[in-house]
Design an enzyme around this catalytic site. Structure first.
Site, PDB file in Angstrom:
ATOM      1  N   TYR A  69       3.466   9.677   0.528  1.00 26.03           N
ATOM      2  CA  TYR A  69       4.342   9.034   1.504  1.00 26.03           C
ATOM      3  C   TYR A  69       5.816   9.328   1.166  1.00 26.03           C
ATOM      4  O   TYR A  69       6.709   8.996   1.943  1.00 26.03           O
ATOM      5  CB  TYR A  69       4.122   7.511   1.553  1.00 26.03           C
ATOM      6  CG  TYR A  69       2.718   7.086   1.928  1.00 26.03           C
ATOM      7  CD1 TYR A  69       1.815   7.976   2.511  1.00 26.03           C
ATOM      8  CD2 TYR A  69       2.279   5.784   1.685  1.00 26.03           C
ATOM      9  CE1 TYR A  69       0.529   7.578   2.829  1.00 26.03           C
ATOM     10  CE2 TYR A  69       0.993   5.389   2.018  1.00 26.03           C
ATOM     11  CZ  TYR A  69       0.120   6.291   2.577  1.00 26.03           C
ATOM     12  OH  TYR A  69      -1.143   5.894   2.893  1.00 26.03           O
ATOM     13  N   ASP A 129       0.846  -1.185   0.000  1.00 25.91           N
ATOM     14  CA  ASP A 129       0.000   0.000   0.000  1.00 25.91           C
ATOM     15  C   ASP A 129       0.887   1.243   0.000  1.00 25.91           C
ATOM     16  O   ASP A 129       1.606   1.493   0.959  1.00 25.91           O
ATOM     17  CB  ASP A 129      -0.885  -0.011   1.249  1.00 25.91           C
ATOM     18  CG  ASP A 129      -1.850   1.152   1.232  1.00 25.91           C
ATOM     19  OD1 ASP A 129      -2.784   1.115   0.412  1.00 25.91           O
ATOM     20  OD2 ASP A 129      -1.655   2.107   2.004  1.00 25.91           O
ATOM     21  N   SER A 136     -10.969   5.803  -1.008  1.00 25.87           N
ATOM     22  CA  SER A 136     -10.504   5.699   0.363  1.00 25.87           C
ATOM     23  C   SER A 136     -11.141   6.796   1.194  1.00 25.87           C
ATOM     24  O   SER A 136     -11.365   7.911   0.689  1.00 25.87           O
ATOM     25  CB  SER A 136      -8.976   5.837   0.391  1.00 25.87           C
ATOM     26  OG  SER A 136      -8.505   5.754   1.721  1.00 25.87           O
ATOM     27  N   ASN A 137     -11.436   6.482   2.429  1.00 27.84           N
ATOM     28  CA  ASN A 137     -12.054   7.446   3.352  1.00 27.84           C
ATOM     29  C   ASN A 137     -13.405   7.944   2.848  1.00 27.84           C
ATOM     30  O   ASN A 137     -13.789   9.079   3.138  1.00 27.84           O
ATOM     31  CB  ASN A 137     -11.107   8.629   3.604  1.00 27.84           C
ATOM     32  CG  ASN A 137      -9.838   8.204   4.315  1.00 27.84           C
ATOM     33  OD1 ASN A 137      -9.896   7.634   5.405  1.00 27.84           O
ATOM     34  ND2 ASN A 137      -8.700   8.436   3.703  1.00 27.84           N
ATOM     35  N   GLU A 159       6.439 -11.032  12.066  1.00 25.60           N
ATOM     36  CA  GLU A 159       5.389 -11.356  13.056  1.00 25.60           C
ATOM     37  C   GLU A 159       3.996 -11.109  12.465  1.00 25.60           C
ATOM     38  O   GLU A 159       3.086 -11.929  12.622  1.00 25.60           O
ATOM     39  CB  GLU A 159       5.595 -10.479  14.307  1.00 25.60           C
ATOM     40  CG  GLU A 159       4.517 -10.645  15.369  1.00 25.60           C
ATOM     41  CD  GLU A 159       4.709  -9.672  16.541  1.00 25.60           C
ATOM     42  OE1 GLU A 159       5.863  -9.362  16.910  1.00 25.60           O
ATOM     43  OE2 GLU A 159       3.681  -9.224  17.086  1.00 25.60           O
TER      44      GLU A 159
HETATM   45  P1  A2P Z   1       7.413  -0.382  13.813  1.00 26.53           P
HETATM   46  O1  A2P Z   1       7.524   0.186  12.427  1.00 26.53           O
HETATM   47  O2  A2P Z   1       8.518   0.044  14.698  1.00 26.53           O
HETATM   48  O3  A2P Z   1       7.180  -1.867  13.797  1.00 26.53           O
HETATM   49  P2  A2P Z   1      -0.611   0.584  11.964  1.00 26.53           P
HETATM   50  O4  A2P Z   1      -0.321  -0.501  10.972  1.00 26.53           O
HETATM   51  O5  A2P Z   1      -1.890   0.395  12.720  1.00 26.53           O
HETATM   52  O6  A2P Z   1      -0.489   1.943  11.348  1.00 26.53           O
HETATM   53  O7  A2P Z   1       0.517   0.509  13.100  1.00 26.53           O
HETATM   54  C1  A2P Z   1       1.829   0.866  12.815  1.00 26.53           C
HETATM   55  C2  A2P Z   1       2.615   1.005  14.085  1.00 26.53           C
HETATM   56  O8  A2P Z   1       2.622  -0.228  14.818  1.00 26.53           O
HETATM   57  C3  A2P Z   1       4.036   1.360  13.834  1.00 26.53           C
HETATM   58  O9  A2P Z   1       4.424   2.289  14.820  1.00 26.53           O
HETATM   59  C4  A2P Z   1       4.798   0.049  14.000  1.00 26.53           C
HETATM   60  O10 A2P Z   1       6.092   0.283  14.481  1.00 26.53           O
HETATM   61  C5  A2P Z   1       3.963  -0.679  15.038  1.00 26.53           C
HETATM   62  N1  A2P Z   1       3.937  -2.138  14.843  1.00 26.53           N
HETATM   63  C6  A2P Z   1       3.886  -2.820  13.687  1.00 26.53           C
HETATM   64  N2  A2P Z   1       3.809  -4.139  13.909  1.00 26.53           N
HETATM   65  C7  A2P Z   1       3.796  -4.312  15.237  1.00 26.53           C
HETATM   66  C8  A2P Z   1       3.731  -5.450  16.097  1.00 26.53           C
HETATM   67  N3  A2P Z   1       3.651  -6.667  15.596  1.00 26.53           N
HETATM   68  N4  A2P Z   1       3.757  -5.240  17.434  1.00 26.53           N
HETATM   69  C9  A2P Z   1       3.842  -3.996  17.945  1.00 26.53           C
HETATM   70  N5  A2P Z   1       3.904  -2.885  17.202  1.00 26.53           N
HETATM   71  C10 A2P Z   1       3.874  -3.031  15.855  1.00 26.53           C
END
Ligand code: A2P
Length: 283
Positions: A28, A23, A139-140, A252
């Site tokens: 960005y 995406d 979107s939105n 993860e």
């Molecule tokens: P990071 O880039 O350090 O992993 P969203 O997808 O809702 O926008 O969330 C993005 C945020 O969640 C980012 O700050 C990202 O940080 C963090 N993030 C992404 N994957 C995980 C995870 N598995 N556990 C905790 N935080 C995560």
């Protein structure tokens, strides 16, 4: 929006991990890195172009119909790709065209622009006909804005998707049902509850990943709250686009296809809905 180079590495890790849907957006400011990562992985023989599903977005300053195709062409030039898989109108409101991404008047107020979303949509349809976008979406958009497009006289293509905020604290039950009825896929952004960056996130809503229910359910499956949140969305038919620039968390977030939530657990998580957005889009 990312330190130079980190997007290139993250996209390569993601592709190696198995992600295929990417995406992106002009605003960005990292489309050149995304394109490079895709092209490098193709050159390596890891993937073919047709394995990747790249979504690009039309920014608010480019809604006038005559700007739509040139804007997409600019994105393609930056990506160095021949087409995007999906091109979407990023937001339903238009800003004054020009170089400023957030054009403002002398009082710091955003300068909006009168455009007809239906005319913008027709220009999107033309991009699909020209082969520059395989599919087009929005979107939105709320229900009324979707209906405006769906009821447009002479509509050639329906939006295939509507990308909106969607996660256990903001489950969008009504919009989800409406989109289901119209065969419009909901793509859920901020599926992990955002980065909680106070410059654009409403942090008065509590951190999603600290939620006790998500964590307790995760324990049962040896999964994290993040994995449970993603699995929940996927299981209710919402496409997720988790964002991470950390290789371990990128991996993860992909490990969500080896367990499933029971109906009772799905209901428990649905009940967490607070109907409060993290991303308020106050403009
Ligand atoms: P990071 O880039 O350090 O992993 P969203 O997808 O809702 O926008 O969330 C993005 C945020 O969640 C980012 O700050 C990202 O940080 C963090 N993030 C992404 N994957 C995980 C995870 N598995 N556990 C905790 N935080 C995560």
């Amino acid at each position: 929006q990312t330190p130079k180079g980190s997007c290139l590495e993250s996209v390569k890790v993601a592709i190696d991990t198995g992600y295929r849907h990417i995406d992106g957006a002009f605003v960005y400011y990292n489309e050149h890195e995304v394109g490079q990562a895709i092209r490098e992985k193709i050159a390596e023989g890891k993937i073919k172009r047709e394995d990747i599903f790249y979504c690009g977005k039309l920014w608010n300053t480019c809604h006038p119909p005559e700007l739509v195709r040139p804007t997409l062409e600019k994105t393609l030039k930056i990506l160095q790709l021949d087409y995007v898989d999906l091109y979407i109108i990023e937001l339903p409101m238009a800003f004054k065209p020009g170089d400023a991404i957030y054009p403002k008047d002398e009082n710091g107020k955003i300068i909006y622009h009168e455009t007809d979303l239906c005319a913008t949509w027709e220009a999107m349809e033309a991009c699909k006909d020209a082969g520059l976008a395989k599919s087009i979406g929005v979107s939105n958009f709320n229900r009324r804005q979707l209906e405006m497009i769906l009821n447009k006289p002479g509509l050639k293509y329906k939006p295939v998707s509507n990308q909106v905020e969607c996660h256990p604290y903001f489950t969008q039950p009504k919009l989800l049902e409406f989109c289901r009825q119209h065969n419009i896929v909901i793509v859920g952004y901020s599926p992990l509850g955002t980065s909680r960056d106070e410059t654009w996130v409403n942090v008065s809503s509590p951190p999603l990943l600290k939620d006790p229910v998500l964590n307790a359910i995760g324990k049962r499956y040896n999964k994290t709250a993040a994995q449970v949140a993603l699995r929940f969305s996927v299981q209710r038919g919402v496409v997720v686009i988790p964002k991470s620039f950390n290789p371990q968390r990128i991996r993860e977030n992909f490990q969500i296809f080896d367990f499933s939530l029971t109906e009772k657990e799905m209901k428990e998580i649905e009940a967490l809905n607070k109907n409060v957005r993290y991303v308020e889009l106050l403009m």
